[in-house]
Write a protein that holds these residues in place. Structure first.
Motif, PDB file in Angstrom:
ATOM      1  N   ILE A 390       2.864   1.366 -24.933  1.00  0.00           N
ATOM      2  CA  ILE A 390       1.991   0.516 -25.732  1.00  0.00           C
ATOM      3  C   ILE A 390       0.673   0.348 -24.987  1.00  0.00           C
ATOM      4  N   GLN A 391      -0.418   0.657 -25.677  1.00  0.00           N
ATOM      5  CA  GLN A 391      -1.733   0.529 -25.067  1.00  0.00           C
ATOM      6  C   GLN A 391      -2.166  -0.935 -25.018  1.00  0.00           C
ATOM      7  N   THR A 392      -2.925  -1.240 -23.999  1.00  0.00           N
ATOM      8  CA  THR A 392      -3.463  -2.591 -23.848  1.00  0.00           C
ATOM      9  C   THR A 392      -4.977  -2.620 -23.979  1.00  0.00           C
ATOM     10  N   THR A 393      -5.599  -1.453 -24.101  1.00  0.00           N
ATOM     11  CA  THR A 393      -7.058  -1.395 -24.168  1.00  0.00           C
ATOM     12  C   THR A 393      -7.580  -1.378 -25.593  1.00  0.00           C
TER      13      THR A 393
END
Length: 696
Positions: A390-393
């Motif tokens: 899961i990306q956080t950016t």
């Protein structure tokens, strides 16, 4: 503790086999200016002539010298015949019938028993990678076995020079200094600085470089060479006492020729932590007459006994070797805990990298199905928000689709003005066109439908743009899964390209269907204007509300009558009486500058309120139905048919071998990582052999 240096040598050999220096191993680095006597110091430690000599820069490549102490040949022969002690790795070298010998890493299978051949091989190997007097950072690895040496690991670097010679580049000084700094910057290295006594120590380039990386002097040992070449009436006593520039590990003096006596006091002996060593460096005459180092060593001892009887036991090449060996052993002992931790961490990291590359393919059918299934699962999980990566950016997958539906698309619809693009003149013209030749008593319904359809049509473009944005995000998910979720795809570029092509084709196939359905949603709204919609305000109520507002404004009927009479007195509208001119109702019937009558204002306001009321109803419906349509015809369709489409298009026997061809880059990286992991495991085993008793 004497076994620590051979263990470090074994570690160095292990990492050299894979061509990488990811571990900074303890070693002694010899640094000095050109012709300062660095090579002579190394030869004195070995006891043999083996280094190239000449004018200018002779050492043009780093020479990593490993000295290994072995038993004399006679004892080794007894061990091989079974008459001596049990053979071991240190004292048993089957097949080698020589007292001393050397080996190079670049020619492992060749044993050099003639040290003149070692010198020749160093010269030839240097010339292979350097031009005329040029330098190279590629090291030469030499290991010398002898019963007359102590276990040491030293690095002889090119001497610091100022002026280019021959084909040397103009920045030769910078190149040499950068090479030296790359070695002495290693916090696990000891720095052996060599500086001649007939020059100002404050201007020593070697000591200056050492101070840059070791300001406290904890790793620096200073050798003062050519003490006999100082001017008459001068000596280096203050320098050797450390009063000029103190060096924590000590300052060792080296005598070039047996010509002078250097006075020493007991206070000097007490001032040095390790001791001062006056080593007699062989003169050029000794070299020209091929005087052996054994004879030179004897003369050195005789000179020391004759001139420095009180310090003879603490001077000479043998004492220097013992000092260096002891320093290196203690330094290795101090660095060992960090070295163990570093090897353990790197082993875990390279094991993870190797696992990410996967195992070689054995069953093509099972491998293909596994990769396809995993990709389809990761793709669907990314949409559902349950993916492992899961990306956080930034938003990705289903979260971005939700953002498109409720933020991008929703805000775009909310920003559309229900009456945008409609002027009062447009509304009044539509009303008149709807009545034909007869004046209207009431607002015609046809004009309302005509105008409201025009406004509803404006909802089609943002709806189609919503479909396009979702389609683009579904395309981005392909790359996301390839880069983060399915590492196996990087191994097989053809399979990766085929999967991308199949998914893209599936999206491309469902895109027109979705666009048509969205267009149909707008067309459905345009097909029937439902004025009986529960949320739609009745026209009679709107008319009554408008009339009530005009009555409250005061004297609305009277104003309307006066304006009508005034209009009749003005005569015919220009243009109607001229048969030669074309009649343009839009321009002449209601001039823009003319003030509308009360009735015209009332009719326009009624139409505006009805359009706004009905447009809001349709916009709400479109805002709700378009996301549902996109989800059904595009997103859910791809999710449901993705795996079956991939299997149907790719799981074909003729394609298996072709699709599962591994990329050369991945295969090479797996091989390199596997070799490095094997080297790290060997290093871990070697370090584990060290017992606490070895560190005492």
């Amino acid at each position: 503790m004497e076994t620590l240096i051979p263990i470090i040598n074994r570690l160095q050999e292990v990492f050299l086999t894979v061509g990488a220096e990811i571990i900074q191993l303890p070693q002694i680095v010899v640094v000095g200016s050109q012709s300062s006597g660095k090579s002579s110091v190394l030869e004195s430690l070995v006891g043999r002539d083996f280094l190239p000599r000449g004018s200018g820069i002779v050492t043009r490549r780093p020479l990593v010298l490993q000295l290994v102490n072995v038993h004399p040949l006679q004892e080794r022969c007894k061990q091989e015949n079974g008459n001596g002690a049990k053979p071991n790795s240190k004292n048993s070298y089957p097949g080698i019938k020589a007292e001393e010998w050397g080996t190079f890493l670049h020619c492992k299978n060749q044993i050099f028993t003639d040290f003149n051949e070692i010198r020749k091989e160093i010269e030839e190997e240097t010339n292979r990678s350097t031009n005329n007097k040029g330098i190279s950072s590629e090291p030469i690895y030499l290991k010398i076995y002898s019963p007359n040496v102590l276990c040491l690991t030293l690095v002889d670097l090119p001497g610091i020079t100022k002026v280019p010679v021959g084909d040397q580049p103009e920045d030769i000084e910078t190149q040499v200094q950068e090479m030296i700094l790359s070695y002495i910057s290693n916090p696990n290295s000891l720095i052996l600085c060599v500086s001649p006594a007939n020059s100002d120590l404050a201007t020593s380039d070697a000591l200056k470089l050492a101070r840059e990386v070791d300001p406290d002097g904890r790793r620096t040992l200073l050798v003062i060479s050519k003490l006999d070449l100082m001017d008459a009436g001068t000596d280096a006593l203050e320098v050797l006492l450390g009063r000029v520039i103190p060096v924590r590990l000590g300052i060792i003096g080296v005598v070039n020729r047996v010509l002078r006596f250097v006075d020493m006091t007991s206070s000097w002996q007490r001032s040095c932590k390790i001791g001062y060593n006056f080593k007699q460096k062989r003169s050029q005459h000794d070299l020209n007459t091929q005087k052996s180092l054994v004879d030179s060593c004897k003369d050195e001892q005789a000179f020391l006994q004759r001139h420095y009887p009180s310090l003879a036991s603490r001077c000479g090449s043998r004492y220097l070797a013992r000092i260096l060996s002891r320093l290196l052993m203690h330094h290795i002992r101090d660095c060992l805990p960090e070295l163990k931790t570093r090897v353990t961490v790197l082993t875990a990291q390279y094991q993870t990298r190797l696992n990410s590359y996967g195992q070689p393919v054995e069953d093509h059918s099972a491998t293909l199905l596994q990769i396809v299934t995993k990709f389809a699962t990761d793709y669907c999980n990314t949409i559902e928000g349950t993916a492992r990566h899961i990306q956080t950016t930034e938003l990705c997958g289903g979260a971005r689709i939700c953002y498109i539906f409720h933020e991008t698309f929703g805000r775009t619809l909310q920003s559309i003005d229900p009456l945008g693009g409609l002027t009062e003149l447009d509304i009044l013209t539509a009303i008149r066109n709807a009545t034909g030749p007869r004046p209207a008593l009431f607002v015609p319904e046809v004009s309302f439908e005509l105008l409201v359809k025009k406004q509803i049509k404006r909802l089609e473009e943002p709806s189609l743009r919503c479909v396009e944005l979702v389609h683009e995000e579904l395309q981005r998910i392909i790359q996301h899964c390839s880069a983060y979720s399915t590492q196996e795809l990087l191994r097989f570029p053809k399979l990766h390209d085929s999967i991308v092509e199949v998914v893209t084709s599936l999206l491309r196939k469902s895109l027109p269907i979705t666009n048509d359905m969205v267009q149909n949603l707008v067309a459905i709204e345009l097909a029937y204007i439902n004025t009986k919609h529960p949320d739609f305000t009745d026209a009679a109520q709107v008319s009554a509300s408008v009339n009530s507002q005009q009555a409250e404004a005061g004297d609305a009927g009277k104003r309307w009558k006066n304006e009508t009479l005034s209009s009749e007195e003005k005569g015919p509208v220009p243009g109607f009486g001229s048969p030669s001119k074309t009649v343009n109702l839009l321009d002449t019937a209601v001039p823009v500058s003319r003030k509308l009558s009360a009735r015209e204002q009332r009719d326009c306001e009624i139409i505006q309120r009805l359009i706004k009321c009905y447009f809001l109803i349709v916009r709400k419906s479109i805002q709700d139905s378009v996301p549902k349509t996109v989800m059904h015809f595009l997103v859910n369709f791809v999710k449901e048919h993705l795996q079956s489409e991939l299997v149907g298009q790719l799981y074909k026997q003729p394609l298996l071998q072709e699709l599962l061809i591994e990329s050369q880059e991945t295969a090479q990286q797996r091989t390199e990582v596997a070799q490095m992991l094997e080297a790290l495991k060997k290093a871990s085993n070697i370090i584990s052999e060290i017992r606490e008793t070895h560190l005492c």
